[in-house]
Design a protein around this motif. Structure first.
Motif, PDB file in Angstrom:
ATOM      1  N   GLU A   1       0.840  -1.209   0.000  1.00 14.40           N
ATOM      2  CA  GLU A   1       0.000   0.000   0.000  1.00 14.40           C
ATOM      3  C   GLU A   1       0.868   1.248   0.000  1.00 14.40           C
ATOM      4  O   GLU A   1       0.606   2.209  -0.712  1.00 14.40           O
ATOM      5  CB  GLU A   1      -0.896   0.018   1.249  1.00 14.40           C
ATOM      6  CG  GLU A   1      -2.199  -0.704   1.067  1.00 14.40           C
ATOM      7  CD  GLU A   1      -3.303  -0.052   1.867  1.00 14.40           C
ATOM      8  OE1 GLU A   1      -2.983   0.661   2.845  1.00 14.40           O
ATOM      9  OE2 GLU A   1      -4.472  -0.238   1.496  1.00 14.40           O
ATOM     10  N   TYR A   2       1.892   1.198   0.825  1.00 14.68           N
ATOM     11  CA  TYR A   2       2.823   2.323   0.943  1.00 14.68           C
ATOM     12  C   TYR A   2       3.491   2.579  -0.403  1.00 14.68           C
ATOM     13  O   TYR A   2       3.595   3.708  -0.873  1.00 14.68           O
ATOM     14  CB  TYR A   2       3.840   1.957   2.026  1.00 14.68           C
ATOM     15  CG  TYR A   2       4.992   2.918   2.216  1.00 14.68           C
ATOM     16  CD1 TYR A   2       4.763   4.237   2.618  1.00 14.68           C
ATOM     17  CD2 TYR A   2       6.300   2.501   2.023  1.00 14.68           C
ATOM     18  CE1 TYR A   2       5.817   5.101   2.822  1.00 14.68           C
ATOM     19  CE2 TYR A   2       7.361   3.356   2.221  1.00 14.68           C
ATOM     20  CZ  TYR A   2       7.114   4.661   2.626  1.00 14.68           C
ATOM     21  OH  TYR A   2       8.169   5.502   2.815  1.00 14.68           O
ATOM     22  N   ARG A   3       3.875   1.500  -1.075  1.00 15.87           N
ATOM     23  CA  ARG A   3       4.535   1.645  -2.371  1.00 15.87           C
ATOM     24  C   ARG A   3       3.585   2.239  -3.405  1.00 15.87           C
ATOM     25  O   ARG A   3       3.983   3.037  -4.244  1.00 15.87           O
ATOM     26  CB  ARG A   3       5.039   0.278  -2.863  1.00 15.87           C
ATOM     27  CG  ARG A   3       6.176  -0.203  -2.039  1.00 15.87           C
ATOM     28  CD  ARG A   3       7.136  -1.069  -2.839  1.00 15.87           C
ATOM     29  NE  ARG A   3       8.132  -1.554  -1.896  1.00 15.87           N
ATOM     30  CZ  ARG A   3       8.091  -2.755  -1.357  1.00 15.87           C
ATOM     31  NH1 ARG A   3       7.179  -3.622  -1.712  1.00 15.87           N
ATOM     32  NH2 ARG A   3       8.990  -3.104  -0.464  1.00 15.87           N
ATOM     33  N   ALA A   4       2.309   1.831  -3.337  1.00 12.50           N
ATOM     34  CA  ALA A   4       1.321   2.371  -4.272  1.00 12.50           C
ATOM     35  C   ALA A   4       1.216   3.886  -4.095  1.00 12.50           C
ATOM     36  O   ALA A   4       1.108   4.633  -5.062  1.00 12.50           O
ATOM     37  CB  ALA A   4      -0.028   1.701  -4.045  1.00 12.50           C
ATOM     38  N   MET A   5       1.271   4.329  -2.846  1.00 11.93           N
ATOM     39  CA  MET A   5       1.205   5.771  -2.579  1.00 11.93           C
ATOM     40  C   MET A   5       2.445   6.472  -3.139  1.00 11.93           C
ATOM     41  O   MET A   5       2.358   7.562  -3.670  1.00 11.93           O
ATOM     42  CB  MET A   5       1.100   6.035  -1.081  1.00 11.93           C
ATOM     43  CG  MET A   5      -0.273   5.706  -0.526  1.00 11.93           C
ATOM     44  SD  MET A   5      -0.478   6.325   1.152  1.00 11.93           S
ATOM     45  CE  MET A   5       0.440   5.121   2.078  1.00 11.93           C
ATOM     46  N   LEU A   6       3.576   5.814  -3.031  1.00 14.05           N
ATOM     47  CA  LEU A   6       4.828   6.411  -3.532  1.00 14.05           C
ATOM     48  C   LEU A   6       4.810   6.547  -5.053  1.00 14.05           C
ATOM     49  O   LEU A   6       5.496   7.397  -5.621  1.00 14.05           O
ATOM     50  CB  LEU A   6       6.032   5.559  -3.118  1.00 14.05           C
ATOM     51  CG  LEU A   6       6.395   5.525  -1.647  1.00 14.05           C
ATOM     52  CD1 LEU A   6       7.718   4.811  -1.468  1.00 14.05           C
ATOM     53  CD2 LEU A   6       6.503   6.914  -1.054  1.00 14.05           C
ATOM     54  N   ALA A   7       4.015   5.699  -5.701  1.00  7.80           N
ATOM     55  CA  ALA A   7       4.000   5.725  -7.167  1.00  7.80           C
ATOM     56  C   ALA A   7       3.138   6.871  -7.714  1.00  7.80           C
ATOM     57  O   ALA A   7       3.066   7.077  -8.916  1.00  7.80           O
ATOM     58  CB  ALA A   7       3.490   4.387  -7.690  1.00  7.80           C
ATOM     59  N   ASP A   8       2.474   7.619  -6.835  1.00  6.53           N
ATOM     60  CA  ASP A   8       1.615   8.724  -7.259  1.00  6.53           C
ATOM     61  C   ASP A   8       2.475   9.896  -7.737  1.00  6.53           C
ATOM     62  O   ASP A   8       3.032  10.651  -6.955  1.00  6.53           O
ATOM     63  CB  ASP A   8       0.710   9.138  -6.082  1.00  6.53           C
ATOM     64  CG  ASP A   8      -0.224  10.268  -6.473  1.00  6.53           C
ATOM     65  OD1 ASP A   8      -0.152  10.745  -7.621  1.00  6.53           O
ATOM     66  OD2 ASP A   8      -1.034  10.664  -5.614  1.00  6.53           O
ATOM     67  N   LYS A   9       2.542  10.021  -9.059  1.00  2.54           N
ATOM     68  CA  LYS A   9       3.417  11.026  -9.673  1.00  2.54           C
ATOM     69  C   LYS A   9       3.081  12.449  -9.241  1.00  2.54           C
ATOM     70  O   LYS A   9       3.967  13.268  -8.996  1.00  2.54           O
ATOM     71  CB  LYS A   9       3.300  10.931 -11.197  1.00  2.54           C
ATOM     72  CG  LYS A   9       4.332  10.001 -11.772  1.00  2.54           C
ATOM     73  CD  LYS A   9       5.605  10.775 -12.036  1.00  2.54           C
ATOM     74  CE  LYS A   9       6.765   9.874 -12.003  1.00  2.54           C
ATOM     75  NZ  LYS A   9       7.751   9.901 -12.943  1.00  2.54           N
TER      76      LYS A   9
END
Lengths: 208, 268
Positions: free
Chosen positions: B27-35
């Motif tokens: 989940e944390y990684r998905a948030m980090l992928a938000d350009k």
């Protein structure tokens, strides 16, 4: 005749490969020398490889059986024991060392603060191993050690093996990824005895 | 909300054999992928200002710097680095090239350029100008294929040295880069580690550097990553833009060849 020629060819190829390997090692030494600058806070001796590091680098951790045997025998001979020869220390002290990841970072950019250094080094075991099952933030570069003593018992041989493996992992596995904790001075013999107790003692959370 | 709860339970079910930690990490990684939420863009903007600013004893900007495609040509230049440069007679990556341009064009000494390399995250510092400029120049290759040249003998030799150095074990930990980065699915604590010999894996990594590091609050470049790994290996500080870092970056970049730059990245 044909056999002899083949043998000669094999020898020639092998020595060429060895030569190429040595050549590359020399180039890497030059590369390292050009890439780190001596100065305050830089301990250049850390870049000097011992025999074992050289062999493991040149063979990409895959030495020939004969060389691997010589390596493990040489490393085994380096093992030192606590002054009182007690290889099972205090597991509670061991727990602190297993959890602690502090120590030995140098240089001028982000060296370990001297005040914190007084607490000594940790073993940083969780970086690579699962140990106490309650700690979920465990790495997996090394095998899980959860239940280590429960699975193996606390016999004299097991105590000795565990202590020696922690002191110098390459006494058993040539080119093991595990740091030679005792041999390289990361932990002192008494501290390794504490970690041994943490892994083996029935009272330790590792074995609950 | 309901959807989110459901998707999380699906994730948990799928991840059942894995440690509980993995689901929240995903989940944390998905948030980090938000350009759109990437603060790295602010650093790129700053980098552009510094790049075009007249600075140094020669009171010049860096606009005349040749990153390999010709003087002042930034578009796509990073995608074709490291490469051999005739003027300096060596293979250079983006950062080592920046150092030589700052010396040649702006008249700084090497010591001046390297006096303060990185913003210190412990002191909540901003990126240094050097870091911001590198992030800006790299961003000019966003969306392009990783395509370092391999024609010049120097480029071939550097690549070979880089791979050999990748396996070089030294320091009190007996580590080499390969200790952590030559197998799939490995982690230090909960941090997943790139396998440099896994094409997809290394492309994903190299295409997202420079990257905004959330835990540092600044953008970091490849040179910092090389230094950071060596620091963790407990070696002395590896020199910025040194032959070993350039060789390593050359090896990593060639392993990632064909990947598409997705800049700036955002990571832990």
């Amino acid at each position: 005749m044909r056999n002899r020629m083949m043998i000669a060819a094999v020898i020639a190829c092998t020595s060429l490969a060895v030569l190429a390997g040595e050549n590359m090692q020399a180039k890497i030494e030059k590369l390292v020398a050009a890439s780190f600058k001596p100065g305050e806070g830089q301990d250049m001796s850390r870049l000097v490889q011992d025999e074992t590091q050289k062999l493991c680098s040149a063979t990409r951790n895959n030495p020939k059986a004969k060389d691997a045997d010589a390596l493990t025998a040489r490393e085994k001979a380096t093992i030192k024991y606590p002054a009182d020869n007690k290889l099972m220390g205090d597991w509670k002290e061991g727990e602190k060392l297993v959890k602690g990841g502090f120590g030995m970072r140098i240089g001028t950019i982000e060296p370990d603060p001297p005040a914190k250094q007084k607490g000594g080094n940790g073993g940083n075991c969780y970086a690579c191993h699962a140990v106490d099952a309650k700690e979920v933030a465990a790495g997996n570069l090394g095998p899980s050690l959860t239940g280590y003593g429960k699975l193996r018992g606390q016999g004299e041989d097991m105590v000795k093996y565990t202590y020696e493996k922690l002191y110098n992992a390459q006494a058993f596995v040539a080119c093991s990824s595990m740091p030679r904790l005792g041999h390289n001075g990361i932990l002192k013999p008494e501290q390794i005895a504490h970690v041994t107790a943490y892994l083996l003692s029935p009272e330790s959370p590792v074995n609950k | 909300m309901k959807f989110k709860a459901m998707s999380l339970s699906v994730v948990l079910a799928l991840a059942a054999p894995v440690a509980m930690g993995e689901a929240s990490v995903e989940e944390y990684r998905a948030m980090l992928a938000d350009k759109d939420a990437n603060p790295g863009f602010l650093i790129i903007d700053k980098g552009e200002i510094y790049f075009k600013e007249k600075r140094g004893p020669k009171n010049a900007s860096l606009e005349q710097c040749d990153f390999g495609l010709g003087v002042g040509k930034l578009k796509g230049a990073y995608a074709q680095l490291p490469r051999y440069f005739k003027d300096t007679k060596r293979v250079q990556d983006l950062e080592s090239r920046l150092v030589s341009c700052m010396m040649d064009l702006q008249g700084f000494t090497e010591a001046e350029v390297k006096a303060k390399l990185y913003g210190d995250q412990r002191l909540n510092e901003n990126n240094t100008q050097l870091e911001a400029i590198a992030t800006y120049v790299a961003f000019q290759s966003n969306g392009m294929k990783i395509d370092p040249p391999l024609k010049h003998a120097g480029e071939k030799e550097t690549l070979k040295l880089g791979e050999a150095y990748f396996w070089n074990r030294h320091g009190p930990m007996d580590f080499s880069c390969a200790t952590c980065h030559a197998e799939d699915g490995k982690r230090v604590r909960l941090q997943t580690l790139v396998n440099v010999y896994n094409k997809q894996d290394i492309q994903k990594t190299m295409s997202t550097w420079p990257t905004y590091r959330v835990s540092h609050g600044v953008a970091r470049n490849n040179q910092h990553r090389m230094w950071d790994c060596h620091w963790q290996m407990r070696t002395p500080d590896i020199d910025y833009g040194s032959p070993a870092t350039v060789a390593l970056i050359s090896f990593l970049t060639h392993q990632a060849k064909g990947g598409v730059y997705d800049l700036p990245g955002m990571k832990r």
